[in-house]
Design an enzyme around this catalytic site. Structure first.
Site, PDB file in Angstrom:
ATOM      1  N   ILE A 127     -12.911  -4.650   8.159  1.00  0.00           N
ATOM      2  CA  ILE A 127     -11.986  -3.511   8.131  1.00  0.00           C
ATOM      3  C   ILE A 127     -12.351  -2.579   6.977  1.00  0.00           C
ATOM      4  CG2 ILE A 127     -10.015  -4.491   9.385  1.00  0.00           C
ATOM      5  CD1 ILE A 127      -8.843  -5.264   6.621  1.00  0.00           C
ATOM      6  N   ASN A 162     -19.260   3.693  10.401  1.00  0.00           N
ATOM      7  CA  ASN A 162     -18.815   2.308  10.251  1.00  0.00           C
ATOM      8  C   ASN A 162     -18.625   1.642  11.611  1.00  0.00           C
ATOM      9  OD1 ASN A 162     -18.829   2.649   7.487  1.00  0.00           O
ATOM     10  ND2 ASN A 162     -16.618   2.853   7.299  1.00  0.00           N
ATOM     11  N   TYR A 169       0.817  -1.212   0.000  1.00  0.00           N
ATOM     12  CA  TYR A 169       0.000   0.000   0.000  1.00  0.00           C
ATOM     13  C   TYR A 169       0.855   1.268   0.000  1.00  0.00           C
ATOM     14  CZ  TYR A 169      -3.750  -3.118   1.732  1.00  0.00           C
ATOM     15  OH  TYR A 169      -4.656  -4.134   1.921  1.00  0.00           O
ATOM     16  N   LEU A 213     -17.700  -3.214   1.999  1.00  0.00           N
ATOM     17  CA  LEU A 213     -18.699  -2.367   1.344  1.00  0.00           C
ATOM     18  C   LEU A 213     -18.697  -2.546  -0.166  1.00  0.00           C
ATOM     19  CD1 LEU A 213     -18.113   0.905   3.416  1.00  0.00           C
ATOM     20  CD2 LEU A 213     -19.528  -1.089   3.957  1.00  0.00           C
TER      21      LEU A 213
END
Length: 258
Positions: free
Chosen positions: A218, A230, A36, A179
């Site tokens: 997560i 969330n 990342y 999501l």
């Protein structure tokens, strides 16, 4: 591992302030990865969040992942040390094999991560994006189940066999992209349940995943409003019928294949 129902996925987050806000509003599980390219961002945010509150470092689980070119036996320890340094932590709470590809060899990679754990740099060994056969082999080599298995899971992508394996062997499943990249709003069954609860489709998707023992999620979020929403979704309880209605959604391809 005893992981909270909702943690923070950080892929694409490049602002330490978002991570600091997450910690300040109650997140206790931060997930990143070497690939990342934001471990330093997460580390800076963690430090800021801890400085602004009454938390200790041990109150927050910090997880990262070794990419496929970090998995040769001789590469594991240096890569883990680099990650810890970027994160600004003395020890990584949960270190995953990101994918069982590239230089991954269960016979050499997993013992190498274990040795790093013996040195105190890593507290728990996890795996990510594994198939059942990969999980079985990891258990055979380690002599124990992984501390966690991270896998894509959302109303458009569900692997019941992975959940069954986790239940059988007693480890948590960490659901990333719960999501579905924002697509949960387009799913009629999710929207119907959301309307019944006066909730958002995103909250319903998180609650649906959390209803599937032993799943924790997560989701990624940056704004304080979305971070709080969330986190609160863990308190939303769906009925068995509502969970079944979402289970019956026609599945599509995973968002993040190999």
């Amino acid at each position: 591992m005893d992981l909270p129902p909702v943690g923070l996925g950080t892929m694409g987050i490049d602002d330490p302030g978002a991570v600091a806000t997450a910690v300040s509003v109650g997140y206790r599980h931060l997930d990143t990865a070497r690939i990342y390219d934001n471990e330093a961002v997460v580390g800076d945010g963690l430090a800021a969040g801890l400085a602004d509150g009454d938390l200790d470092r041990g109150d927050v689980t910090v997880a990262t992942k070794l990419w496929t070119d970090d998995l040769a036996a001789g590469a594991v320890a240096p890569a883990a040390r680099e990650s810890a340094d970027r994160l600004g932590v003395d020890a990584i709470d949960l270190l995953y094999v990101h994918r069982p590809r590239g230089d991954y060899d269960p016979e050499t990679t997993l013992p190498a991560i274990d040795r790093v754990g013996d040195d105190g740099l890593v507290r728990n060994v996890g795996v990510s994006n594994f198939e059942v056969a990969d999980l079985d082999r990891a258990i055979e080599v380690l002599g124990r189940p992984p501390a966690a298995h991270q896998t894509e899971l959302h109303p458009l992508f569900l692997r019941p066999e992975l959940l069954g394996h986790a239940r059988e062997h007693g480890y948590p499943v960490v659901a990333y992209s719960p999501l579905a990249g924002g697509r949960v709003r387009e799913i009629d069954a999710v929207a119907a349940v959301a309307e019944a609860h006066d909730a958002t489709p995103e909250a319903v998707a998180i609650a649906w995943a959390a209803a599937k023992e032993p799943v924790v999620t997560i989701p990624k979020a940056s704004s304080e409003a979305h971070l709080r929403a969330n986190l609160a979704a863990a308190d939303l309880e769906l009925t068995d019928a509502e969970v079944a209605a979402i289970d019956a959604v026609e599945r599509e391809e995973e968002l993040f294949p190999e």
